[in-house]
Scaffold this motif. Structure first.
Motif, short mmCIF file in Angstrom:
data_model
loop_
_atom_site.label_atom_id
_atom_site.label_comp_id
_atom_site.label_asym_id
_atom_site.label_seq_id
_atom_site.Cartn_x
_atom_site.Cartn_y
_atom_site.Cartn_z
N THR A 1 8.81 32.93 19.78
CA THR A 1 8.64 32.19 21.03
C THR A 1 9.90 31.39 21.35
OG1 THR A 1 6.28 32.00 20.57
CG2 THR A 1 7.14 30.62 22.34
N MET A 2 10.53 30.86 20.32
CA MET A 2 11.78 30.12 20.52
C MET A 2 12.86 31.02 21.11
SD MET A 2 14.00 27.96 17.72
CE MET A 2 15.58 27.20 18.18
N LYS A 3 13.00 32.21 20.56
CA LYS A 3 14.00 33.16 21.06
C LYS A 3 13.72 33.54 22.51
CE LYS A 3 15.25 35.22 16.60
NZ LYS A 3 15.13 36.41 15.72
N LEU A 4 12.44 33.73 22.82
CA LEU A 4 12.04 34.08 24.18
C LEU A 4 12.33 32.93 25.15
CD1 LEU A 4 10.65 36.42 25.71
CD2 LEU A 4 8.45 35.34 25.20
N ALA A 5 12.03 31.71 24.72
CA ALA A 5 12.28 30.53 25.56
C ALA A 5 13.77 30.35 25.83
CB ALA A 5 11.70 29.28 24.89
N ILE A 6 14.59 30.56 24.81
CA ILE A 6 16.04 30.44 24.98
C ILE A 6 16.55 31.50 25.96
CG2 ILE A 6 18.26 30.75 23.81
CD1 ILE A 6 16.95 29.32 21.37
N ALA A 7 16.03 32.71 25.81
CA ALA A 7 16.42 33.79 26.73
C ALA A 7 15.99 33.49 28.16
CB ALA A 7 15.82 35.12 26.26
N SER A 8 14.94 32.68 28.31
CA SER A 8 14.42 32.32 29.63
C SER A 8 15.06 31.06 30.20
CB SER A 8 12.90 32.15 29.55
OG SER A 8 12.28 33.31 29.07
N GLY A 9 16.03 30.50 29.46
CA GLY A 9 16.81 29.38 30.00
C GLY A 9 16.32 27.99 29.67
N ILE A 10 15.55 27.84 28.59
CA ILE A 10 15.05 26.51 28.22
C ILE A 10 16.21 25.59 27.83
CG2 ILE A 10 14.70 26.89 25.73
CD1 ILE A 10 12.22 25.14 28.13
N ASN A 11 16.05 24.29 28.08
CA ASN A 11 17.10 23.31 27.72
C ASN A 11 16.93 22.76 26.31
OD1 ASN A 11 16.28 22.41 30.91
ND2 ASN A 11 18.36 23.10 30.50
N ALA B 1 14.96 25.78 9.16
CA ALA B 1 16.31 26.27 8.86
C ALA B 1 16.72 27.38 9.83
CB ALA B 1 16.39 26.74 7.42
N GLN B 2 15.80 28.30 10.08
CA GLN B 2 16.05 29.38 11.03
C GLN B 2 16.30 28.83 12.44
OE1 GLN B 2 12.62 32.16 10.16
NE2 GLN B 2 13.96 33.56 11.26
N ALA B 3 15.44 27.88 12.83
CA ALA B 3 15.52 27.31 14.18
C ALA B 3 16.85 26.58 14.39
CB ALA B 3 14.35 26.36 14.41
N VAL B 4 17.34 25.89 13.36
CA VAL B 4 18.63 25.19 13.45
C VAL B 4 19.75 26.18 13.76
CG1 VAL B 4 20.38 23.94 12.10
CG2 VAL B 4 17.99 23.21 12.02
N ASP B 5 19.76 27.29 13.04
CA ASP B 5 20.79 28.32 13.26
C ASP B 5 20.72 28.90 14.67
OD1 ASP B 5 21.72 27.96 10.70
OD2 ASP B 5 20.69 29.71 9.86
N ILE B 6 19.50 29.20 15.11
CA ILE B 6 19.31 29.81 16.44
C ILE B 6 19.72 28.83 17.54
CG2 ILE B 6 17.55 30.64 18.07
CD1 ILE B 6 16.03 31.67 15.50
N ALA B 7 19.31 27.57 17.40
CA ALA B 7 19.63 26.54 18.40
C ALA B 7 21.13 26.31 18.49
CB ALA B 7 18.90 25.24 18.07
N GLN B 8 21.80 26.25 17.34
CA GLN B 8 23.25 26.04 17.33
C GLN B 8 23.97 27.20 18.00
OE1 GLN B 8 24.18 25.28 13.19
NE2 GLN B 8 23.78 23.09 13.38
N ALA B 9 23.56 28.43 17.68
CA ALA B 9 24.21 29.62 18.26
C ALA B 9 24.03 29.66 19.77
CB ALA B 9 23.64 30.88 17.61
N ALA B 10 22.85 29.22 20.25
CA ALA B 10 22.53 29.27 21.68
C ALA B 10 22.96 28.00 22.43
CB ALA B 10 21.04 29.50 21.87
N LYS B 11 23.44 27.00 21.66
CA LYS B 11 23.80 25.70 22.25
C LYS B 11 22.63 25.06 23.00
CE LYS B 11 28.80 26.39 22.53
NZ LYS B 11 28.85 27.54 21.60
N VAL B 12 21.46 25.13 22.36
CA VAL B 12 20.23 24.54 22.89
C VAL B 12 19.81 23.40 21.97
CG1 VAL B 12 17.75 24.99 23.17
CG2 VAL B 12 19.41 26.61 24.08
N GLU B 13 19.34 22.30 22.54
CA GLU B 13 18.89 21.17 21.72
C GLU B 13 17.60 21.52 20.99
OE1 GLU B 13 18.57 17.47 23.85
OE2 GLU B 13 20.46 17.79 24.89
#
Length: 211
Positions: free
Chosen positions: A12-22, A43-55
């Motif tokens: 769901t996090m990956k989907l939200a990031i792809a949909s433009g979440i802040n 740990a996974q979420a930290v890596d994904i958020a950093q790569a996508a530049k999402v808080e």
């Protein structure tokens, strides 16, 4: 308008990031109102958020139910905070209310100290604080470095239309630089309207964007 989604898993996090979440608020067990997620998910979420530049903000809540915690539960929360800090988390959210419906300042200080230098958000435990003490709580939280309050403006069994008046009061009471973020029944369909009514720039919900 900044949109924060409450979610409980990595897909769901990956989907939200792809949909433009802040911003993402990561939880376990959203059906229980959100609990502390497992370290490996964080740990996974930290890596994904950093790569996508999402808080990313991570929930610290050891159990469902009220927000009046015993010593062991506070220690559990403190250890979670320290662990997540070591994993690279920059922002956590928690809230503690005493048996009399007041902000539990003593235990908040304990967790705020553990969280440094992470940013801290006070979550919907705010709505469990007696209304007579909410103004004082807002001033104290701001003074102790909390950056944002997540609030429904009342009990979650009330629709946001019914709590909007008290939300407006909370916005008015809050120090200028303390962000008030409405949540609980805020969706992609009504978020813009609610933000405009309240004069806020941030909104929160599990359906804050269409996925």
């Amino acid at each position: 308008m900044k949109k924060e989604i409450a979610l409980g898993d990595i897909p769901t996090m990956k989907l939200a990031i792809a949909s433009g979440i802040n911003r993402v608020e990561l939880n376990a067990h959203l059906e229980l109102g959100g609990l502390t997620p497992a370290w490996h998910v964080v740990a996974q979420a930290v890596d994904i958020a950093q790569a996508a530049k999402v808080e990313l903000v991570v929930m610290i809540r050891p159990r469902a139910g009220d927000f009046n915690y015993n010593y062991a539960e506070i220690e559990n929360m403190r250890q979670s905070i320290l662990l997540f800090k070591s994993l690279g988390v920059k922002m956590v959210t928690f809230g503690i209310v005493d048996a009399k419906g007041r902000l539990d300042k003593q235990n908040m200080i304990k967790l705020l100290e553990a969280a440094k230098p992470m940013q801290v958000v006070y979550h919907m435990a705010f709505d469990a604080i007696d209304k007579a003490y909410q103004d004082q709580a807002l001033q104290w939280l701001y003074q102790y470095g909390v950056i944002r309050i997540l609030t429904h403006g009342g009990q979650l069994n009330k629709k946001i239309d019914e709590t909007i008046d008290h939300l407006q009061e909370i916005v008015s009471m809050a120090p200028d630089k303390l962000i008030i973020m409405p949540g609980g029944g805020v969706t992609y369909q009504n978020a813009a309207n609610i933000a405009e009514k309240l004069g806020v720039k941030e909104v929160h919900g599990s359906k804050i964007i269409a996925l």
